[in-house]
Design a protein around this motif. Structure first.
Motif, mmCIF file in Angstrom:
data_model
loop_
_atom_site.group_PDB
_atom_site.id
_atom_site.type_symbol
_atom_site.label_atom_id
_atom_site.label_comp_id
_atom_site.label_asym_id
_atom_site.label_seq_id
_atom_site.Cartn_x
_atom_site.Cartn_y
_atom_site.Cartn_z
ATOM 1 N N PRO A 101 0.763 -1.273 -0.008
ATOM 2 C CA PRO A 101 0.084 -0.024 0.163
ATOM 3 C C PRO A 101 0.705 1.195 -0.031
ATOM 4 O O PRO A 101 0.488 2.170 -0.530
ATOM 5 C CB PRO A 101 -1.046 -0.146 1.296
ATOM 6 C CG PRO A 101 -0.717 -1.426 1.638
ATOM 7 C CD PRO A 101 0.482 -2.012 1.064
ATOM 8 N N ASP A 102 2.247 1.209 0.756
ATOM 9 C CA ASP A 102 2.682 2.352 0.802
ATOM 10 C C ASP A 102 4.063 2.418 0.066
ATOM 11 O O ASP A 102 5.055 3.062 0.174
ATOM 12 C CB ASP A 102 3.095 2.923 2.208
ATOM 13 C CG ASP A 102 1.893 2.992 2.843
ATOM 14 O OD1 ASP A 102 0.975 3.669 2.442
ATOM 15 O OD2 ASP A 102 1.717 2.623 4.062
ATOM 16 N N THR A 115 4.112 -7.733 -11.571
ATOM 17 C CA THR A 115 3.842 -6.842 -10.552
ATOM 18 C C THR A 115 2.712 -7.470 -9.506
ATOM 19 O O THR A 115 1.546 -7.757 -9.826
ATOM 20 C CB THR A 115 3.318 -5.531 -10.916
ATOM 21 O OG1 THR A 115 4.307 -4.873 -11.471
ATOM 22 C CG2 THR A 115 3.073 -4.684 -9.842
ATOM 23 N N ILE A 116 3.197 -7.879 -8.223
ATOM 24 C CA ILE A 116 2.309 -8.347 -7.234
ATOM 25 C C ILE A 116 1.789 -7.338 -6.218
ATOM 26 O O ILE A 116 2.602 -6.813 -5.600
ATOM 27 C CB ILE A 116 3.023 -9.892 -6.557
ATOM 28 C CG1 ILE A 116 3.496 -10.750 -7.527
ATOM 29 C CG2 ILE A 116 1.942 -10.301 -5.389
ATOM 30 C CD1 ILE A 116 4.343 -11.810 -6.768
ATOM 31 N N ARG A 117 0.590 -7.141 -6.294
ATOM 32 C CA ARG A 117 0.008 -5.987 -5.370
ATOM 33 C C ARG A 117 -0.332 -6.888 -3.853
ATOM 34 O O ARG A 117 -1.269 -7.712 -4.278
ATOM 35 C CB ARG A 117 -0.934 -5.247 -5.973
ATOM 36 C CG ARG A 117 -0.340 -4.397 -7.178
ATOM 37 C CD ARG A 117 -1.368 -3.261 -7.399
ATOM 38 N NE ARG A 117 -0.811 -2.526 -8.548
ATOM 39 C CZ ARG A 117 -0.060 -1.448 -8.394
ATOM 40 N NH1 ARG A 117 0.616 -1.280 -7.164
ATOM 41 N NH2 ARG A 117 0.574 -0.656 -9.495
ATOM 42 N N VAL A 118 0.012 -6.153 -2.784
ATOM 43 C CA VAL A 118 -0.580 -6.859 -1.720
ATOM 44 C C VAL A 118 -1.011 -5.786 -0.708
ATOM 45 O O VAL A 118 -0.616 -4.477 -0.818
ATOM 46 C CB VAL A 118 0.680 -7.604 -0.942
ATOM 47 C CG1 VAL A 118 1.334 -8.757 -1.744
ATOM 48 C CG2 VAL A 118 1.826 -6.653 -0.614
ATOM 49 N N ASP A 122 -0.558 -8.259 3.809
ATOM 50 C CA ASP A 122 0.375 -8.987 3.188
ATOM 51 C C ASP A 122 -0.400 -10.254 2.317
ATOM 52 O O ASP A 122 -0.054 -11.170 2.039
ATOM 53 C CB ASP A 122 1.624 -9.632 3.776
ATOM 54 C CG ASP A 122 2.869 -10.050 2.849
ATOM 55 O OD1 ASP A 122 3.029 -9.112 1.899
ATOM 56 O OD2 ASP A 122 3.516 -11.061 3.087
ATOM 57 N N ILE A 123 -1.502 -9.913 1.826
ATOM 58 C CA ILE A 123 -2.670 -10.600 0.999
ATOM 59 C C ILE A 123 -2.568 -10.326 -0.480
ATOM 60 O O ILE A 123 -2.592 -9.148 -0.595
ATOM 61 C CB ILE A 123 -3.782 -10.640 1.637
ATOM 62 C CG1 ILE A 123 -4.020 -11.076 3.167
ATOM 63 C CG2 ILE A 123 -4.828 -11.378 0.708
ATOM 64 C CD1 ILE A 123 -3.573 -12.331 3.462
ATOM 65 N N VAL A 124 -2.258 -11.211 -1.412
ATOM 66 C CA VAL A 124 -2.338 -10.748 -2.695
ATOM 67 C C VAL A 124 -3.425 -10.287 -3.154
ATOM 68 O O VAL A 124 -4.545 -10.903 -2.935
ATOM 69 C CB VAL A 124 -1.634 -12.065 -3.434
ATOM 70 C CG1 VAL A 124 -1.910 -11.677 -5.002
ATOM 71 C CG2 VAL A 124 -0.468 -12.389 -3.101
ATOM 72 N N GLU A 125 -3.488 -8.954 -3.603
ATOM 73 C CA GLU A 125 -4.693 -8.393 -3.969
ATOM 74 C C GLU A 125 -4.800 -8.361 -5.855
ATOM 75 O O GLU A 125 -5.888 -8.654 -6.198
ATOM 76 C CB GLU A 125 -4.885 -6.869 -3.558
ATOM 77 C CG GLU A 125 -4.885 -6.736 -2.101
ATOM 78 C CD GLU A 125 -5.207 -5.082 -2.156
ATOM 79 O OE1 GLU A 125 -4.878 -4.306 -2.728
ATOM 80 O OE2 GLU A 125 -5.843 -4.839 -1.106
#
Length: 130
Positions: A101-102, A115-118, A122-125
């Motif tokens: 997020p930051d 690109t892995i967004r969490v 730390d949950i994969v979004e």
């Protein structure tokens, strides 16, 4: 200096006089008459919108965004919603990044980079190329 100040005050007062003269706001122009439009006769009323059609059914398959790039994300989508540590390292491409997020990121698009967004837990979004 006095001349500039006097000129500035004069311009300010002239602007105030222009905005307060008459005290009335002009009425908006009426819509032009449109053939077959019942609201065209009412002056400033907006033209009537056509009725909405019935909503159509979508196939039973869920709607998915288009997949672009060649980073291998198609094979990893089942990890979305799980903790990031559940994604096996040997299943990820050589070029990847994890974005929280930051996390500051560059805006360059690289189709070969995963690109892995969490989220903050730390949950994969999402997983996307770029």
């Amino acid at each position: 200096m006095k001349t500039r100040l006097s000129l500035l005050i004069a311009c300010f007062l002239a602007g105030c006089a222009l905005t307060t003269r008459g005290g009335e706001t002009p009425a908006p122009a009426p819509y032009p008459e449109i053939a077959g439009n019942p609201s065209a006769d009412t002056g400033n009323a907006a033209p009537a919108l056509p009725p909405l059609e019935d909503a159509g059914d979508v196939d039973a398959n869920p709607v998915r965004p288009p997949i672009t790039g060649d980073c291998g994300m198609e094979d990893l989508q089942h990890f979305v919603g799980e903790p990031r540590v559940n994604v096996p390292r040997n299943a990820m491409p050589e070029n990847y990044r994890v974005v929280g997020p930051d996390t500051p990121v560059t805006m360059d698009y690289r189709p070969d980079r995963l690109t892995i967004r969490v989220n903050e837990n730390d949950i994969v979004e999402s997983m996307a190329c770029g």
